[in-house]
Structure formats: structure tokens, C-alpha cells
Design a protein around this motif. Structure first.
Motif, mmCIF file in Angstrom:
data_model
loop_
_atom_site.group_PDB
_atom_site.id
_atom_site.type_symbol
_atom_site.label_atom_id
_atom_site.label_comp_id
_atom_site.label_asym_id
_atom_site.label_seq_id
_atom_site.Cartn_x
_atom_site.Cartn_y
_atom_site.Cartn_z
ATOM 1 N N VAL A 101 15.127 37.118 -31.803
ATOM 2 C CA VAL A 101 15.848 37.272 -30.545
ATOM 3 C C VAL A 101 14.865 37.326 -29.382
ATOM 4 C CG1 VAL A 101 17.512 38.648 -29.288
ATOM 5 C CG2 VAL A 101 17.563 38.604 -31.773
ATOM 6 N N ASP B 6 27.377 40.076 -27.298
ATOM 7 C CA ASP B 6 26.539 39.213 -26.468
ATOM 8 C C ASP B 6 25.650 38.360 -27.356
ATOM 9 O OD1 ASP B 6 24.490 40.796 -27.297
ATOM 10 O OD2 ASP B 6 24.290 41.897 -25.410
ATOM 11 N N SER B 7 24.855 37.550 -26.717
ATOM 12 C CA SER B 7 24.077 36.585 -27.499
ATOM 13 C C SER B 7 23.070 37.281 -28.410
ATOM 14 C CB SER B 7 23.369 35.607 -26.573
ATOM 15 O OG SER B 7 22.670 36.312 -25.573
ATOM 16 N N PHE B 8 22.590 38.444 -27.996
ATOM 17 C CA PHE B 8 21.669 39.204 -28.856
ATOM 18 C C PHE B 8 22.360 39.618 -30.141
ATOM 19 C CE2 PHE B 8 17.873 40.821 -26.309
ATOM 20 C CZ PHE B 8 17.846 39.680 -25.537
ATOM 21 N N PHE C 15 18.369 28.707 -26.397
ATOM 22 C CA PHE C 15 18.224 30.038 -26.987
ATOM 23 C C PHE C 15 18.722 30.077 -28.443
ATOM 24 C CE2 PHE C 15 20.157 34.249 -27.746
ATOM 25 C CZ PHE C 15 18.992 34.993 -27.802
ATOM 26 N N TYR C 16 19.933 29.618 -28.679
ATOM 27 C CA TYR C 16 20.479 29.669 -30.047
ATOM 28 C C TYR C 16 19.680 28.818 -31.022
ATOM 29 C CZ TYR C 16 24.639 32.390 -28.831
ATOM 30 O OH TYR C 16 25.490 33.382 -28.453
ATOM 31 N N ILE D 47 24.839 38.219 -31.528
ATOM 32 C CA ILE D 47 25.147 37.069 -32.374
ATOM 33 C C ILE D 47 23.923 36.646 -33.176
ATOM 34 C CG2 ILE D 47 25.716 34.612 -32.311
ATOM 35 C CD1 ILE D 47 27.665 35.323 -30.044
#
Lengths: 76, 522, 361, 173
Positions: free
Chosen positions: B342, A31-33, B313-314, A35
Motif C-alpha cells: 500500500v 477506501d483504497s487502502f 495505484f491498484y 481494498i
């Protein structure tokens, strides 16, 4: 580089067999976490900064693709 | 022009005929014209904004791409004369120019968006007028602005990132920005995904058209029969006196309304596009079957959260300062410290999304709750896993169902903030869940005082059961494909029943006097 | 294969249309027992043709003038194109349509309508919409109907469905499936006649009790739109060689203010129109407010209406020079049948009334 | 060359933004002027300390008022239910049907024995009206009209004196 990447991957998700998986993103495994953690970790240990625009499924779907990305970024 | 109007059907009918009768080469032109006609039906007032976004995106993307080409050509030409450092400096400079252009267009457009949202759909204003607009359902206001802007800004960033090419034809860009099916409720398409099917020629394909129409029908059913009907009770249940179990019922009803309305609208949009041979991205993936909140947000309003992830977010969480912060945090706090970016990224993304919904505290609370729940569940994952490795469940399925219900209820608790602009009211009601046990409202006649009759509840029940059944069937693949396998008489029968169900049972028009009822409440 | 698919589509389209229109017909209110006013407009077509007098506007005509009586007393064939709360633009378009079905010599217009100049003068918006439906749904499709719809729709109607819900009334009545009545099935193909040539009979007696208050109004001025349409009605009549007669029916409420009277007198003088204010001739007409009204003086019952008709017929004969046409045998035959139905209805309603009176103490 | 085109581009954008804000800005009064009818406060008639507000259920009010001096009723064309008028000597009370209930539709003061809660009575001067309420409500001809929430207060003038005071329900249009 390859061995270190493997190490990082296994630290983050010890439950996954990174040799076999080719659908890490599209299959919803990472998931994005994960990554972002991965990017931070690579930055810390390999000193390669992955820019946001490279955070696309094609680059993260397999360990192999990720390695390619790192090699490309390292060259630049 | 609302999708649920005869005018729209006439409009769509004419469009379809022209679309497949005229030379297929001009299909995209026709779509552009249709989109502007559709937009103009809503009034010419917002047209300047649409045109402005289109033009600024066009200028921005083309400037960026010309700049990139020119610098590439220069480097190619001079490659023997320049040192490595010179090249790098030149490249950086070119990139900087592109970045300035991009940021300029971004800032101007976002400023317009916020300005319009604050001025035209401010929740205070709508409250003062007595119609609590369901803000999750009216995100597109004013006039789809959010959606076309997100779409064009995403495209702009993609061009800057060299992930998409700049369109040389401004009219093609105009179509991408204004494509009418997605103007009302989304979905938000990514240029690279939509490009192919939007601009290519489409031959008349009966199956695609039939499938598109069927999808629209299903969307209308969800929206008009289920969502618009239950809306009356949702409205009534917001009253001061409904606490405890009544609040619980409100949460369930609101969940039904939100899903039926929103996903129904998306079904209609995707269906219309499919009739025209254009493939829009999916926006829902049976979200109420999610196992946790993060999972939910990967299955609810998918395109918006993809967008948020990709462009907010990224970039935030892997930016230079964040990575440095992560390095420092790692030294000090270990694993947790390393993940600071994060959390900051998540926090900012959710706050941004919350504020985008409207400048109001309850949306900020909504963003905050989402953020908290996601972070906490993420942090607890290792603990869960440890727990599971020790205790093996004999009943895997039971645990799955438990997770699904837990996520569903938790999500309801978050989503319901939408209805309570006054935070104290929200907290009061949530608290009342723990000490007001008024289960008797189920049988003491309260339920029939909400503006719904017994018949309405039966219709709603049938609708919800049907939606559930379709979700179950969906797990085995496309429902419409599976329907092809049954005898055609039955298939037509089902479609006829659905059409007449929408016509007869839909809550629309003047006959359905919901407003009169609501009026009495205040 | 292709042929088969085409056939399948054609069959399903036809089947769809049949079900659609059948449902639509079923769901439309028939107005047979409640709100009978809703059935009046469509009843006209069965009685159209060969009428010398046409009454337009609302309950102040359709409950106060009796065409059957007018025939039997004076041999003047007439019809009422009335509907509940008929707005003046609706009267105009109904008249426009009427001239396509027949060529009357006299049109009678009740001037109370001049005070309804907008949706607001009806007060309750939902009622306004219901009145629109009752006046418009029954009309056959023509340019007049379209114009009338466009002129009549309330703001809410325009916003919600516009003219489409008149083209496909199922969009308006779709949720009536829950309260369909026996009459919806019985009258699926053919509706009963609820009026006698537009006259809605009332037989009850409910005497006038107290005076109606004459509350001062901010403004007594008729709206511009009313004058605009009154002009249009006048010109339309001129165009069709037809005399326009203005009348104020003998209804005690709503109040007919002196200020209203002056404006109408001015208008009548200016355009040389005949105007009869029945309120000023109550004694001549012979109205007995203890006997001749069914709702305390708002409208007449059949006894009052017949008195008024006798009085008014005289004017039609003497001032408008209408001929006695009872010698026309085919016309006579038609009206004999109408008279029979009229008497039958009266008798039946009186019986019902008396039965009701017996039950209630 | 590059720099210049970027500059041109930038100024274009900014100019466009200014234009848009300018045209958007002019819309402002349109949106904010919408809720003028709801500025807090209420218009109600007080009779012997009993509040008679428009659109309220009429039953308890009628009961408290007792037997009217006169009473009339009127059916609207084609609808069930009656509009009723009650006369109490010094004022009229009108009701309209709403389902099972009757609701207050209008109150009309008939003589100077009664005044509004703000103290205005029939026969008072123009100045008194304007000082008690405001001059804004003047319709330019012969009346003052004030609307708040569900109620419109209409004060009709004759020869610069108050000739009628009426409270009426506001129906949405």
C-alpha cells in the motif's frame, strides 16, 4: 471460503457490519487502502490473486459480491 | 478560443441551434466537428498529436479486441481437441499479444506527453519569461493534451481488461478523445460512463439546457469574478518580503483562487456538456469540507485521482511482486509489513502525479507531502479510534469543524508548494509562520498595495460568501432544482444579477490592468 | 402553458437587452471634460455635409486650424476629422467614411503622421490602445470602421478580446462602474459638443522656452505601411475628384527632420501634390512663439490657430480655387450659429483661464 | 498470422512516433530562442558614478544632477502628464510620466566628454564599437543596437565613426 473471508473482513474493519452493507465502495466505507490490504490478505490466506482489473466497485460493494468474485477467480 | 470569450459564445450558440435543429441522428458528428473546430482555434500545431493519440488508440483497442475475439473463436472451435493446459497456454499467449499492443500504445503516447510537457510548458521557461504560470491551473497544457491522453489511455486499458468494448467507428473514438468541453481543464471521463450520453440522440430539453447554462454562469462567476480577481494579490504576495502572517494570507488566497478557478472551469465544462445533453462526471465535491487529507483527495479533482487509483495505484499495489512482498513483510513485521505494498503504491502514485505536474522539485515535494500526510493519518487512525472510544466528545459538531479547518490548513500548506519552485523559499516561508507575527499588515495598508482596492476586497468577500452559501445549500441537493421552487420573477432576477455581475465585476479584458501592477513588483 | 413559457423567454430577452445596452451606454466614457479628443470622432456626424475642405490626422490639425475662422475670413466651409495620435490607416478609413457623408473639394493631410508607422512609434502600448479607442469607438458602424479596427488593434487587443470589445464596448469598459462621473449620467442620451467643427480650442499661453533637441535617429525613412496608406489616400481623393494637400503644421516638437522633408518633397513632386511646410513660413503666418502656443510650441492656441488659418485660407482660395460661399444663405445661417458658439466658447474659456491665473500666484 | 499483424502494428506505431518526434524536434529553436533579450547583465549609463537606468524613478536622479542647462516638456495628445527633456551640456535626459512619477525614458550623449561605462565615446571607430560590445548588433545600415532587459543601447554611425550614443527604455509590444 466464506467464513474465512468474513474473518478477514472483520479483522480489517471490525467497526462494520458486513452483512448489511451493500454500498461499501460507493458509500465510501472502504477506501483504497482497505481494498489493497484486503487483496493482500486474501492472497495470503486463500491463495487467490485478485488482478487489478477486478478492483471495481461492483466487486467490492458487498461481502456477497466479493465472495462471488472469489469463487469466479478460483474456478479459472 | 477561451470559454470566456464572445467568440466562444457565438460558436456555442451556432452549435446549439444546429445540434437541435438538424436530425438528431447526426448529433455526435456535429460534436466531433465542433470539437475539432474548437481545437483548431487554438492553432493547428497541436492537431497532429490529437490525431495521433486518436489513431493509435483506435488501432490499439481494435487490435486487442480482434485478438481476443479470434482467440475465443479458436478455443470454441477447438475446445474438444485441446487439453486444459493447452487452452490455458493459448489464452495466455493471446493475452500477451494484447498486452504488447497495449504497452506499445501506452509508451508511445506517454512519451509524447512527457516530451511535449517538458519542451512546451517547462516551468523554467515560463519563469524565465517572467510569468509564473500557475501550474495547477494549467495542467491541461499544451492544449488539453494531458486530459485527452488520460482519457484515451484509460479507455485503452479498459478494453484490454475487457471492461469496455472497442469502438469500431474511428470517428466515434475521435469524438470521445476530443470532446471539447473537457479539453481545457477536464474532467477526465471514463469511457463506459460517457459512452451512453455522448453517442445517443438528445431531444431538445428546455430544463436541461437552462440548467446547463446556469451551471456555466456559476462557473464564470467563480472564475472571472473571484479567481481572476484574487489572482493579482496571490501574485503580489509571492514577493520575498511577504512572510509570516502574510504567507498565511497567501495560503488562504491561493486556496480560494485555486478552488474558484478550477471548480469554476469544471462547472463551465459540465454546463456546456449538459446544454448538449451530455453528462460529464463531477470533479469536485465540496473539497474544503473534508475531514482528512485522504478524504480531500476523494473530493478534489475526483476524476484525476480516480484515474490514478484505477490505472496506477491498484495495478502497482496488487501486482504479483507486491503481494509476495506483502507475504514476506507480514511474516517479519506483522500488520505493518503486510501493508508495505500500500505504501509503495501510494508513494509511486503520488510521485508520478507530482512529476506529471512538471519536472521540478517543488512538484515532487508536493507529491511527497501528500503521500506522507496520507500514510501518517492512515497509520494513526487506530490510535485516534482508541482515543475516541475512551474520550467521548460532548461537542461532536465542534470536533467536525476542527477537523475541517485542520484539513483545510494542512492542504493549503501542501498546495502552496505550487507557487514556489525554489524549495528553500518555500521552507523559509513556512518557517516564518512560527516566528513572524506581523498581524498589523491587515490594517497598516499592506493589503491595499497588493493590487486590490477596498472595493475588490468587498467583491471578493461577497463572492466567497456566496460560494460558501451555495456549498451549504448543495448539501440538500441540486441548487438549481431548489431554485425552481422559488417564484420565477425572483429566479430570473437572481440570474440577471449573476449575469451582470460577471459582465461588470469579472476581471477580464484590457481594462483590468493586472499586468501593469505585477510589472511594478519586479 | 407553452405559450406562457415562450412569452416569459421573450420578455426576459428584451429586458436583458435593454439593461445590457443601457449599462453599455452608461459605462462608455463620454470624454466631456478629460481627454476631450475622445469625443471628436462621434461629433462629426452632427456637422457632416456640405464642407469643401476636410482636414485629417491628429492634434497637429485639430489644434492648429480653425474652421470657423476659415469660414468667416474666406467663406470656405470646412471640418476637421482629427483624433489623438491618429494613425495613417485610421485617417484613410475616416476619409473613406467621410466621402459617404459629403464631397469635399480639398483634403488636407498633415505629414507628421508619416512618422507613426507602427504601434512602437507611439511607445507606450497601453496608450496606443487608449488612442485606438478614442479614434474608433466614436465611428458609426460601416465597412470602414471594421477595416479600421482590424488595421489598428494592438497585439494585446487582438489576444484579449479582438473586435468583440469594439462591437460590445461594455467588454472594454465594464470596470468603469467604479469611477462613473456626473457627465456619464448627464450625457447618457446626448453629448455636448467639445469642438467647433473638429477644432479643439485652447486659450492658454505657454511660450516656447528652449530649443527642442535634434537627436540623431537611426533611420529617417518613413515606413512602408505609411507610404502604402498615403498612396491609398491619394487614390481615394482622385477617385472622388478631390485635391489632396499635404501640410506640415507649425509644431516645433516632435522634430521635423530635413530627411523627412526631402521624402515628402519627393512624394509631392512625383504625384504633383501641393505641399506647404508651415515651419518655413512662420514669419509670413506671423506666429509669435511667446503668444501663440499653449504648450511651448507643440501646438498653437486659438490665437495662433487663427493666424495660421488666415494664412492657409489664402492658399486654399488662390491655389485650390475654392469659392467664397457666404452668399449661400442656408450655409451662412448654419455658420453664423457655429460662429456664435465659437465666440461663446472662446469667451468662456478665456474667463476661466483668467480666473485660474488669479488663483495661482 | 497473429504475430505478423502485431508486428505490422508495432512498426506502424514506432514509425508514427519517429515522425512526431521529428516534427516536434524542429520546433525546438522556436521555444528556446524566446528569451534572448534576457541574458543577464544590464545596460546602464553611468554619470559620475551614478547609475541612470531606464524606467527608474527619475526624481532622485534629477535631484543629484542639479539644475539643467535647458528644459523642455511635451504633453502627449489627450493624456495627462508630460514627457520632459533635461539638457545637461553633455547629455540629454528624457523622462516619461507613469502615474505620479516620472521615469527615465532615454539618455542621449551629446559630445565626446562622456563615454559609456564600457568606454565608448562619440567619435570612436567602428572597430572600437565592435570590440567594446559586439558585431551582432549591427543593423546593416548605420547603427548598432543592443537590447538587454529594459534598455536598448543605440549607437549611430556616420562615416564609420560613432555619431550618437542613446540609451532608450524598452516598452513591451
Amino acid at each position: 471460503m466464506e467464513s474465512e473471508l468474513r474473518e478477514i473482513l472483520e479483522e480489517i474493519r471490525p467497526d462494520i457490519n458486513f452483512d448489511a452493507e451493500t454500498q461499501l465502495i460507493d458509500g465510501g466505507i472502504l477506501d483504497s487502502f482497505d481494498i489493497v490490504t484486503l487483496v493482500a490478505e486474501i492472497n495470503a490466506r486463500l491463495d487467490i490473486a485478485i488482478p487489478a482489473e477486478e478492483l471495481i466497485p461492483e466487486n467490492f460493494n458487498s461481502a456477497e459480491a466479493l465472495l462471488e468474485l472469489l469463487e469466479r477467480l478460483d474456478e479459472e | 478560443m477561451s470559454f470566456a470569450s464572445v467568440t466562444f459564445f457565438v460558436f456555442l450558440g451556432i452549435l446549439i441551434i444546429l445540434y437541435y435543429a438538424l436530425p438528431h441522428k447526426i448529433q455526435w458528428v456535429l460534436l466531433l466537428v465542433a470539437s475539432y473546430v474548437f481545437y483548431l482555434f487554438a492553432g493547428w500545431k497541436y492537431l497532429p498529436f490529437l490525431v495521433f493519440t486518436t489513431i493509435s488508440t483506435y488501432l490499439g483497442t481494435n487490435y486487442i479486441s480482434r485478438n481476443a475475439e479470434a482467440s475465443k473463436a479458436y478455443l470454441e472451435r477447438e475446445k474438444d481437441h485441446l487439453s486444459k493446459e493447452d487452452k490455458k497456454a493459448y489464452r495466455a499467449q493471446a493475452k500477451k499479444r494484447s498486452r504488447i499492443a497495449m504497452i506499445l500504445v501506452l509508451v508511445v503516447n506517454i512519451a509524447i506527453l512527457f516530451f511535449c510537457k517538458a519542451l512546451l510548458v517547462d516551468p523554467f521557461l515560463s519563469l524565465a519569461k517572467g510569468n509564473t504560470s500557475l501550474s495547477f491551473l494549467t495542467l491541461g497544457l499544451p492544449m488539453g493534451m494531458s486530459f485527452y491522453m488520460f482519457q484515451s489511455l484509460g479507455y485503452l486499458i479498459d478494453v484490454y481488461r475487457d471492461k469496455a468494448k472497442a469502438l469500431k467507428n474511428p470517428f466515434k473514438l475521435a469524438l470521445f478523445v476530443s470532446f471539447f468541453p473537457q479539453l481545457v481543464q477536464g474532467p477526465i471521463s471514463q469511457f463506459t460512463e460517457l459512452e451512453e450520453s455522448l453517442f445517443s440522440e438528445h431531444a431538445f430539453d428546455r430544463k436541461q439546457i437552462a440548467f446547463g447554462l446556469q451551471r456555466m454562469l456559476w462557473g464564470f462567476f467563480k472564475k472571472m469574478v473571484v479567481a481572476d480577481r484574487i489572482a493579482v494579490a496571490v501574485q503580489a504576495l509571492q514577493g520575498e518580503e511577504y512572510r509570516g502572517f502574510a504567507f498565511f494570507i497567501l495560503m488562504i488566497f491561493f486556496a480560494i483562487q485555486l478552488y474558484a478557478d478550477f471548480s469554476g472551469g469544471i462547472d463551465i465544462a459540465i454546463g456546456i456538456a449538459q446544454v448538449l445533453g451530455v453528462k460529464l462526471p463531477e470533479n469536485f465535491n465540496r473539497p474544503y469540507f473534508s475531514r482528512n487529507i485522504a478524504d480531500f483527495w476523494r473530493r478534489w479533482h475526483i476524476t484525476l485521482f480516480q484515474w490514478m487509483k484505477r490505472y496506477i495505484f491498484y495495478p502497482i499495489s496488487v501486482s504479483k511482486p507486491m503481494l509476495n512482498l506483502s507475504l514476506k513483510g507480514r511474516k517479519k513485521f506483522g500488520r505493518f509489513g503486510m501493508r508495505i505494498p500500500v505504501y509503495i503504491g501510494t508513494f509511486l502514485t503520488w510521485m508520478g502525479t507530482g512529476i506529471w505536474h512538471g519536472f521540478h522539485w517543488h512538484f515532487i515535494l508536493w507529491g511527497f507531502l501528500n503521500c506522507i500526510f496520507i500514510v501518517v493519518s492512515e497509520e494513526l487512525t487506530p490510535a485516534y479510534e482508541k482515543f475516541h472510544s475512551r474520550v467521548s466528545f460532548s461537542n461532536k459538531k465542534g470536533y467536525d469543524i476542527f477537523q475541517i479547518i485542520r484539513t483545510f490548513l494542512l492542504m493549503n500548506l501542501i498546495q502552496i508548494t505550487d507557487l514556489f519552485p525554489r524549495l528553500s523559499e518555500y521552507f523559509g516561508k513556512v518557517a516564518s509562520l512560527t516566528y513572524v507575527f506581523n498581524f498589523h499588515i491587515l490594517w497598516d495598508g499592506t493589503m491595499t498595495k497588493l493590487g486590490l482596492t477596498g472595493t475588490d476586497y468587498i467583491i471578493l468577500l461577497c463572492g466567497v460568501v456566496l460560494m460558501f452559501a451555495v456549498s451549504m445549500i448543495q448539501r440538500k441537493g441540486s441548487v438549481r432544482e431548489q431554485m425552481l421552487k422559488i417564484p420565477c420573477v425572483i429566479r430570473y432576477g437572481i440570474l440577471f444579477i449573476m449575469i451582470f455581475a460577471v459582465i461588470l465585476l469579472g476581471s477580464y479584458g484590457i481594462g483590468y490592468d493586472a499586468s501593469a501592477f505585477i510589472y511594478n513588483q519586479f | 402553458m407553452r405559450k406562457k413559457a415562450a412569452l416569459r423567454i421573450i420578455i426576459s430577452v428584451i429586458l436583458f437587452a435593454v439593461i445590457f445596452f443601457a449599462l453599455q451606454r452608461l459605462l462608455m466614457p463620454k470624454y466631456m471634460t478629460e481627454s476631450k479628443e475622445g469625443a471628436m470622432i462621434q461629433e462629426y456626424y452632427q456637422n457632416a455635409g456640405d464642407n469643401d475642405v476636410v482636414f485629417i490626422t491628429d492634434c497637429e490639425v485639430y489644434e492648429n486650424f480653425s474652421p470657423v475662422k476659415l469660414w468667416n475670413e474666406y467663406g470656405i466651409p470646412s471640418i476637421i476629422r482629427g483624433s489623438a495620435q491618429q494613425m495613417i490607416w485610421q485617417s484613410y478609413y475616416l476619409l473613406e467614411e467621410t466621402f459617404r457623408y459629403e464631397s469635399p473639394s480639398v483634403v488636407v493631410f498633415n505629414v507628421m503622421t508619416m512618422t507613426y508607422d507602427s504601434a512602437e512609434s507611439v511607445g507606450d502600448q497601453s496608450k496606443m490602445e487608449a488612442y485606438n479607442r478614442m479614434t474608433l469607438d466614436g465611428m458609426r458602424w460601416s465597412k470602414s470602421k471594421v477595416s479600421s479596427i482590424k488595421a489598428s488593434m494592438t497585439k494585446e487587443e487582438k489576444e484579449k478580446s479582438g473586435i468583440w470589445s469594439y462591437i460590445f464596448p461594455i467588454l472594454r469598459y465594464h470596470d468603469r462602474w467604479n469611477d462613473l462621473k456626473e457627465e456619464d449620467f448627464r450625457c447618457f442620451f446626448k453629448q455636448d459638443q467639445v469642438t467647433d467643427n473638429g477644432y479643439l480650442m485652447q486659450v492658454k499661453v505657454n511660450p516656447v522656452k528652449d530649443d527642442y533637441p535634434r537627436i540623431p535617429l537611426v533611420s529617417y525613412q518613413f515606413g512602408d505601411i505609411c507610404y502604402e496608406y498615403l498612396d491609398k489616400i491619394r487614390l481615394l481623393c482622385e477617385e472622388h475628384n478631390c485635391q489632396l494637400v499635404l501640410v506640415k503644421a507649425p509644431s516645433l516638437s516632435p522634430i521635423w527632420y530635413d530627411e523627412y522633408e526631402i521624402q515628402i518633397l519627393d512624394y509631392a513632386n512625383e504625384h504633383d501634390l501641393l505641399y506647404i511646410n508651415c515651419l518655413e513660413h512662420l514669419d509670413e503666418i506671423g506666429i509669435d512663439w511667446n503668444q501663440d502656443t499653449y504648450d511651448q510650441g507643440l501646438h498653437l492656441n486659438v490665437y495662433g490657430a487663427e493666424k495660421l488659418t488666415v494664412y492657409f485660407g489664402q492658399i486654399l482660395r488662390d491655389e485650390c480655387l475654392l469659392q467664397d460661399r457666404r452668399s449661400d444663405s442656408s450655409l451662412s445661417e448654419k455658420w453664423t450659429e457655429k460662429t456664435r458658439l465659437y465666440d461663446q466658447r472662446k469667451e468662456r474659456m478665456e474667463k476661466e483661464r483668467d480666473q485660474e491665473a488669479d488663483i495661482q500666484p | 498470422m497473429k504475430k505478423r499483424s502485431l508486428l505490422v502494428f508495432a512498426s506502424l506505431m514506432i514509425a508514427a512516433l519517429l515522425m512526431l518526434t521529428a516534427c516536434g524536434g524542429s520546433k525546438e529553436p522556436e521555444t528556446s530562442g524566446d528569451d534572448s533579450s534576457d541574458q543577464g547583465g544590464k545596460l546602464v549609463f553611468l554619470y559620475k558614478d551614478m547609475e541612470i537606468a531606464m524606467k527608474e524613478d527619475a526624481a532622485p536622479i534629477l535631484e543629484a544632477l542639479g539644475e539643467p542647462k535647458s528644459y523642455t516638456e511635451a504633453a502627449s495628445c489627450a493624456f495627462e502628464g508630460l514627457d520632459k527633456t533635461y539638457y545637461y551640456g553633455s547629455f540629454y535626459l528624457y523622462t516619461y510620466p507613469d502615474g505620479e512619477k516620472d521615469r527615465v525614458n532615454m539618455v542621449v550623449l551629446c559630445d565626446d566628454t562622456l563615454s559609456t561605462p564600457e568606454g565608448l565615446a562619440i567619435g570612436d571607430s567602428k572597430e572600437k564599437v565592435e570590440s567594446t560590445y559586439s558585431a551582432d548588433g549591427y543593423n546593416g545600415v548605420n547603427a548598432y543596437v543592443y537590447t538587454k532587459g529594459d534598455c536598448t543601447l543605440t549607437i549611430i554611425m556616420e562615416n564609420d565613426k560613432v555619431s550618437s550614443i542613446q540609451y532608450g527604455a524598452v516598452f513591451e509590444s
